[in-house]
Design a protein around this motif. Structure first.
Motif, PDB file in Angstrom:
ATOM      1  N   THR A  39       0.828  -1.193   0.000  1.00  0.00           N
ATOM      2  CA  THR A  39       0.000   0.000   0.000  1.00  0.00           C
ATOM      3  C   THR A  39       0.866   1.248   0.000  1.00  0.00           C
ATOM      4  OG1 THR A  39      -1.862   1.068   1.129  1.00  0.00           O
ATOM      5  CG2 THR A  39      -0.206   0.034   2.528  1.00  0.00           C
ATOM      6  N   ASP A  40       0.208   2.404   0.169  1.00  0.00           N
ATOM      7  CA  ASP A  40       0.931   3.666   0.297  1.00  0.00           C
ATOM      8  C   ASP A  40       0.648   4.243   1.673  1.00  0.00           C
ATOM      9  OD1 ASP A  40      -1.686   4.551   0.115  1.00  0.00           O
ATOM     10  OD2 ASP A  40      -1.485   5.344  -1.922  1.00  0.00           O
ATOM     11  N   GLU A  41       1.308   5.359   1.983  1.00  0.00           N
ATOM     12  CA  GLU A  41       1.134   5.953   3.308  1.00  0.00           C
ATOM     13  C   GLU A  41      -0.309   6.377   3.563  1.00  0.00           C
ATOM     14  OE1 GLU A  41       3.038   6.042   5.788  1.00  0.00           O
ATOM     15  OE2 GLU A  41       5.112   5.947   5.116  1.00  0.00           O
ATOM     16  N   GLU A  42      -0.977   6.884   2.535  1.00  0.00           N
ATOM     17  CA  GLU A  42      -2.330   7.400   2.704  1.00  0.00           C
ATOM     18  C   GLU A  42      -3.302   6.326   3.158  1.00  0.00           C
ATOM     19  OE1 GLU A  42      -5.831   9.655   0.099  1.00  0.00           O
ATOM     20  OE2 GLU A  42      -3.870   9.244  -0.792  1.00  0.00           O
ATOM     21  N   ASN A  43      -3.142   5.106   2.625  1.00  0.00           N
ATOM     22  CA  ASN A  43      -4.088   4.034   2.923  1.00  0.00           C
ATOM     23  C   ASN A  43      -3.555   3.027   3.944  1.00  0.00           C
ATOM     24  OD1 ASN A  43      -6.417   4.326   0.773  1.00  0.00           O
ATOM     25  ND2 ASN A  43      -4.502   4.766  -0.302  1.00  0.00           N
ATOM     26  N   ALA A  44      -2.353   3.270   4.453  1.00  0.00           N
ATOM     27  CA  ALA A  44      -1.728   2.290   5.334  1.00  0.00           C
ATOM     28  C   ALA A  44      -2.501   2.099   6.630  1.00  0.00           C
ATOM     29  CB  ALA A  44      -0.285   2.693   5.630  1.00  0.00           C
ATOM     30  N   TYR A  45      -2.938   3.189   7.261  1.00  0.00           N
ATOM     31  CA  TYR A  45      -3.595   3.068   8.565  1.00  0.00           C
ATOM     32  C   TYR A  45      -4.853   2.207   8.481  1.00  0.00           C
ATOM     33  CZ  TYR A  45      -6.115   4.206  12.833  1.00  0.00           C
ATOM     34  OH  TYR A  45      -6.820   4.103  14.009  1.00  0.00           O
ATOM     35  N   ASP A  46      -5.735   2.524   7.520  1.00  0.00           N
ATOM     36  CA  ASP A  46      -6.986   1.774   7.395  1.00  0.00           C
ATOM     37  C   ASP A  46      -6.727   0.307   7.067  1.00  0.00           C
ATOM     38  OD1 ASP A  46      -8.468   4.024   7.972  1.00  0.00           O
ATOM     39  OD2 ASP A  46      -8.858   4.523   5.881  1.00  0.00           O
ATOM     40  N   SER A  47      -5.726   0.046   6.224  1.00  0.00           N
ATOM     41  CA  SER A  47      -5.414  -1.330   5.843  1.00  0.00           C
ATOM     42  C   SER A  47      -4.881  -2.128   7.026  1.00  0.00           C
ATOM     43  CB  SER A  47      -4.379  -1.331   4.703  1.00  0.00           C
ATOM     44  OG  SER A  47      -4.834  -0.583   3.604  1.00  0.00           O
ATOM     45  N   ILE A  48      -3.990  -1.509   7.790  1.00  0.00           N
ATOM     46  CA  ILE A  48      -3.430  -2.194   8.956  1.00  0.00           C
ATOM     47  C   ILE A  48      -4.521  -2.458   9.982  1.00  0.00           C
ATOM     48  CG2 ILE A  48      -1.827  -1.963  10.889  1.00  0.00           C
ATOM     49  CD1 ILE A  48      -0.016  -0.325   8.995  1.00  0.00           C
ATOM     50  N   LYS A  49      -5.379  -1.475  10.202  1.00  0.00           N
ATOM     51  CA  LYS A  49      -6.470  -1.642  11.176  1.00  0.00           C
ATOM     52  C   LYS A  49      -7.386  -2.797  10.762  1.00  0.00           C
ATOM     53  CE  LYS A  49      -9.044  -0.204  14.706  1.00  0.00           C
ATOM     54  NZ  LYS A  49     -10.189  -1.121  14.601  1.00  0.00           N
ATOM     55  N   ALA A  50      -7.734  -2.871   9.476  1.00  0.00           N
ATOM     56  CA  ALA A  50      -8.592  -3.953   9.000  1.00  0.00           C
ATOM     57  C   ALA A  50      -7.919  -5.307   9.170  1.00  0.00           C
ATOM     58  CB  ALA A  50      -8.950  -3.724   7.532  1.00  0.00           C
ATOM     59  N   ALA A  51      -6.621  -5.388   8.864  1.00  0.00           N
ATOM     60  CA  ALA A  51      -5.900  -6.654   8.996  1.00  0.00           C
ATOM     61  C   ALA A  51      -5.783  -7.074  10.454  1.00  0.00           C
ATOM     62  CB  ALA A  51      -4.508  -6.526   8.369  1.00  0.00           C
ATOM     63  N   GLU A  52      -5.537  -6.107  11.344  1.00  0.00           N
ATOM     64  CA  GLU A  52      -5.428  -6.442  12.761  1.00  0.00           C
ATOM     65  C   GLU A  52      -6.773  -6.894  13.332  1.00  0.00           C
ATOM     66  OE1 GLU A  52      -3.662  -3.015  14.541  1.00  0.00           O
ATOM     67  OE2 GLU A  52      -1.634  -3.523  13.872  1.00  0.00           O
ATOM     68  N   ASP A  53      -7.864  -6.259  12.891  1.00  0.00           N
ATOM     69  CA  ASP A  53      -9.196  -6.714  13.327  1.00  0.00           C
ATOM     70  C   ASP A  53      -9.476  -8.123  12.809  1.00  0.00           C
ATOM     71  OD1 ASP A  53      -9.595  -4.326  14.632  1.00  0.00           O
ATOM     72  OD2 ASP A  53     -10.866  -3.455  13.087  1.00  0.00           O
ATOM     73  N   ALA A  54      -9.103  -8.390  11.551  1.00  0.00           N
ATOM     74  CA  ALA A  54      -9.315  -9.729  10.979  1.00  0.00           C
ATOM     75  C   ALA A  54      -8.452 -10.776  11.673  1.00  0.00           C
ATOM     76  CB  ALA A  54      -9.019  -9.706   9.479  1.00  0.00           C
ATOM     77  N   SER A  55      -7.304 -10.367  12.236  1.00  0.00           N
ATOM     78  CA  SER A  55      -6.406 -11.318  12.883  1.00  0.00           C
ATOM     79  C   SER A  55      -7.001 -11.911  14.154  1.00  0.00           C
ATOM     80  CB  SER A  55      -5.063 -10.645  13.204  1.00  0.00           C
ATOM     81  OG  SER A  55      -5.173  -9.771  14.316  1.00  0.00           O
ATOM     82  N   ARG A  56      -8.063 -11.299  14.669  1.00  0.00           N
ATOM     83  CA  ARG A  56      -8.728 -11.889  15.834  1.00  0.00           C
ATOM     84  C   ARG A  56      -9.392 -13.220  15.470  1.00  0.00           C
ATOM     85  NH1 ARG A  56      -8.882  -6.389  16.597  1.00  0.00           N
ATOM     86  NH2 ARG A  56      -8.251  -5.707  18.671  1.00  0.00           N
ATOM     87  N   GLU A  57      -9.752 -13.342  14.202  1.00  0.00           N
ATOM     88  CA  GLU A  57     -10.292 -14.611  13.713  1.00  0.00           C
ATOM     89  C   GLU A  57      -9.204 -15.468  13.078  1.00  0.00           C
ATOM     90  OE1 GLU A  57     -13.504 -16.135  10.338  1.00  0.00           O
ATOM     91  OE2 GLU A  57     -13.716 -14.128  11.206  1.00  0.00           O
TER      92      GLU A  57
END
Length: 308
Positions: A39-57
């Motif tokens: 990704t790029d810096e602009e979209n990094a935060y949202d992407s990381i947050k989504a991946a970390e939330d998905a990692s709970r499953e």
């Protein structure tokens, strides 16, 4: 726990991961896959947050590759790798490594990622934006069993959709298709109840909506009918209408999280059909890492002609 590394190497990053796990007493054996986010810096935060939330499953090691654009000639020719290692509560239920590449190393990000992959575990690569035309031929995509793109992130999605058709390889999928899972499930359930022959179909959505186009192609392939594309005010897909000899089967969601299902000869009923967040879409994609054959059918608009 966070560990920042400047002008580092993959070997030092691995040591930092071990150090972080020891410090918080968390083993790596519970992680089931490696997710690579490009990704790029602009979209990094949202992407990381989504991946970390998905990692709970799906506990996973998440490697985030951010290619930085140098401002000067010297910076463009000087290769550098910076990293931020997150373990414990900072990284969901897995661990996250944010890799920022500079100079020539940006062109060889696969050589940085390869030593950081979990051994004997599946690899998923996700491009939230700026996906390559041929994900399977991309150096990072070639490392993965599943490659995730998103037609919602491009300016001309229907044009890029045709590019996806030309370059499809087993293991490719797109979040525009994942967004359709509740629609597909409800349509299948409605047809199971009605037990009628579908003679026509229409998909209503905002203009240039890639999910609507994929849904129309899927209906055409599975029902052997022509599906009309009808422009509505949106947002996203707002209705599907299936014509039968006894009347229309309709799922209508003009706005909000609720839809109305209408079957011939039955009273309307209300269904939950919300627009799901990014983390739920990613979690769904990680449940199955084999080839998504129905996505291939929808992408090409051809397949086995049978009831949904």
């Amino acid at each position: 726990m966070k560990i920042d590394l400047t002008d580092t190497t993959a070997s030092k990053i691995n040591k930092a991961l071990v150090q972080g796990r020891r410090a918080i007493g968390t083993p790596a054996v519970g992680m089931v896959l490696t997710m690579v986010i490009v990704t790029d810096e602009e979209n990094a935060y949202d992407s990381i947050k989504a991946a970390e939330d998905a990692s709970r499953e799906h506990p996973s090691r998440t490697l985030v590759v951010i290619k930085r654009h140098a401002r000067t000639l010297r910076d463009r020719t000087h290769s550098r790798l910076d990293a931020e290692v997150r373990v414990g509560s900072e990284a969901g239920t897995g661990e996250t490594v944010v890799l920022r590449t500079y100079g020539e190393v940006s062109d060889h990000a696969d050589s940085v990622v390869l030593p950081l992959l979990l051994p004997d575990a599946p690899v998923v690569v996700w491009w939230p934006v700026d996906a390559p035309d041929n994900p399977a031929e991309d150096p990072l995509g070639a490392l993965a069993q599943r490659r995730i793109t998103d037609l919602y992130a491009v300016e001309h999605p229907l044009e890029v959709l045709q590019t996806r058709v030309r370059h499809y390889s087993p293991g490719d999928t797109d979040l525009a298709w994942t967004r359709l899972t509740p629609w597909r499930s409800m349509l299948a359930a409605a047809l199971d109840q009605a037990r009628v022959q579908v003679t026509s179909a229409a998909v209503e959505a905002e203009a240039q909506n890639p999910s609507a186009e994929l849904l129309a192609r899927w209906l055409e392939a599975r029902l052997d009918v022509k599906a009309d594309r009808v422009v509505s005010g949106g947002p996203v897909v707002t209705a599907v209408r299936l014509g039968t000899a006894g009347g229309e089967i309709v799922i209508d969601r003009p706005e909000g999280p609720l839809a109305t299902l209408t079957l011939p000869g039955q009273p309307p009923r209300t269904l939950a059909l919300k627009v799901r967040p990014l983390s739920e879409l990613i979690a769904e994609e990680l449940r199955r890492l084999d080839a998504d054959e129905m996505y291939a059918v929808a992408l090409r608009g051809e397949g086995i002609k049978e009831t949904v």
